[in-house]
Write a protein that holds these residues in place. Structure first.
Motif, PDB file in Angstrom:
ATOM      1  N   TYR A   1       0.841  -1.194   0.000  1.00 59.97           N
ATOM      2  CA  TYR A   1       0.000   0.000   0.000  1.00 59.97           C
ATOM      3  C   TYR A   1       0.876   1.244   0.000  1.00 59.97           C
ATOM      4  N   ALA A   2       0.279   2.351  -0.444  1.00 61.26           N
ATOM      5  CA  ALA A   2       0.932   3.657  -0.400  1.00 61.26           C
ATOM      6  C   ALA A   2      -0.137   4.707  -0.174  1.00 61.26           C
ATOM      7  N   ASP A   3       0.263   5.837   0.382  1.00 59.25           N
ATOM      8  CA  ASP A   3      -0.682   6.914   0.668  1.00 59.25           C
ATOM      9  C   ASP A   3      -0.813   7.901  -0.483  1.00 59.25           C
ATOM     10  N   GLU A   4       0.014   7.733  -1.526  1.00 56.98           N
ATOM     11  CA  GLU A   4      -0.080   8.589  -2.705  1.00 56.98           C
ATOM     12  C   GLU A   4       0.347   7.777  -3.914  1.00 56.98           C
ATOM     13  N   LEU A   5      -0.111   8.186  -5.089  1.00 55.74           N
ATOM     14  CA  LEU A   5       0.202   7.473  -6.323  1.00 55.74           C
ATOM     15  C   LEU A   5       1.063   8.384  -7.187  1.00 55.74           C
ATOM     16  N   ARG A   6       2.351   8.391  -6.866  1.00 50.84           N
ATOM     17  CA  ARG A   6       3.321   9.207  -7.579  1.00 50.84           C
ATOM     18  C   ARG A   6       4.564   8.361  -7.821  1.00 50.84           C
ATOM     19  N   PRO A   7       5.415   8.744  -8.805  1.00 49.13           N
ATOM     20  CA  PRO A   7       6.618   7.946  -9.066  1.00 49.13           C
ATOM     21  C   PRO A   7       7.486   7.735  -7.840  1.00 49.13           C
ATOM     22  N   GLU A   8       7.514   8.737  -6.933  1.00 50.18           N
ATOM     23  CA  GLU A   8       8.362   8.615  -5.747  1.00 50.18           C
ATOM     24  C   GLU A   8       7.615   8.048  -4.540  1.00 50.18           C
ATOM     25  N   ALA A   9       6.411   7.529  -4.763  1.00 50.10           N
ATOM     26  CA  ALA A   9       5.628   6.974  -3.651  1.00 50.10           C
ATOM     27  C   ALA A   9       6.377   5.826  -2.983  1.00 50.10           C
TER      28      ALA A   9
END
Length: 265
Positions: A228-236
């Protein structure tokens, strides 16, 4: 309201359809020119460049150049061959760790696609010198071709990835260069890909139920990692939640926006 996001997962293939950084240069070619660059991976590394090299004669009184289009591999990119006698792949052939690295007789992995001489004698004259190439060379195999598929491998932060690139040109005139028109790579490290093919992505599906957040997917491996991640960005920063087996799992609903994905370990 709680927000849940799902992310494409196992078998997701990223497709890059002919977005070159430069076009095939017009004739005459009198200086080195980048035709196209292929940039892949999470870090956006350039693994391949196609360059039109123009080598001028050492005689300053003569405008005479040898021009050749060459694939130059950078960073960890490297070309693969189907077998010891063939470099280019047929559509549907598997690109994987079972393929051999391509190296020429000098231990180099560059690939020449087009070669010719040009001379200015009141007007530009072009000379076909490709007939002098060894019969077994990759260039010789391309002389009457307008399209070919090349398999490749490159190393990213999470391991070695496999992909393919398609090169095309409008005709077989000996001065016509190839351009990159399509490519794809498998973002799952170590997993194969079929040349010229973009498999259907397997989706991670979410549903809020009375029991909690239900995630389902198509079975693709015995053990998978749910992240899981809290954001969907390349640096997530993707965090491992747990190992999962089967085709579904029920989780407590998240307290904030959260993105999920599943991948092989």
């Amino acid at each position: 309201m709680k927000h849940i996001r799902t992310f494409l997962l196992i078998g997701l293939i990223r497709l890059f359809m002919g977005v070159p950084t430069a076009a095939v240069p017009p004739l005459p070619i009198v200086e080195d020119t980048e035709v196209v660059a292929l940039t892949l991976g999470e870090g956006g590394k350039t693994i391949l460049e196609c360059i039109a090299f123009a080598h001028r004669s050492s005689n300053p009184l003569v405008e005479y150049y040898t021009v050749f289009f060459e694939l130059v591999w950078t960073n960890t990119g490297r070309p693969l061959r189907v077998n010891p006698t063939r470099i280019d792949f047929e559509p549907g052939e598997v690109v994987s760790g079972n393929n051999l690295d391509y190296l020429d007789q000098y231990g180099d992995n560059r690939l020449t696609l087009v070669i010719f001489d040009q001379q200015f004698i009141g007007e530009w004259v072009y000379l076909d010198i490709g007939s002098e190439a060894p019969p077994t060379s990759f260039y010789n195999a391309l002389r009457q071709r307008t399209q070919f598929l090349l398999g490749f491998a490159f190393e990213d932060q999470d391991g070695i990835h496999y992909g393919w690139a398609e090169f095309t040109r409008p005709d077989t005139i000996f001065t016509t260069g190839f351009d990159l028109t399509a490519s794809a790579w498998n973002p799952l490290p170590g997993e194969p890909i079929m040349a010229g093919t973009v498999p259907s992505a397997v989706r991670l599906v979410s549903q809020l139920t009375d029991q909690g957040l239900r995630l389902t997917w198509a079975a693709a491996a015995s053990i998978l990692l749910l992240e899981y991640a809290d954001e969907l960005r390349p640096e997530a920063q993707w965090q491992i939640l747990r190992e999962v087996v089967g085709t579904e799992i029920i989780l407590p609903p998240p307290e904030r926006t959260r993105f999920y994905r599943i991948r092989k370990p």
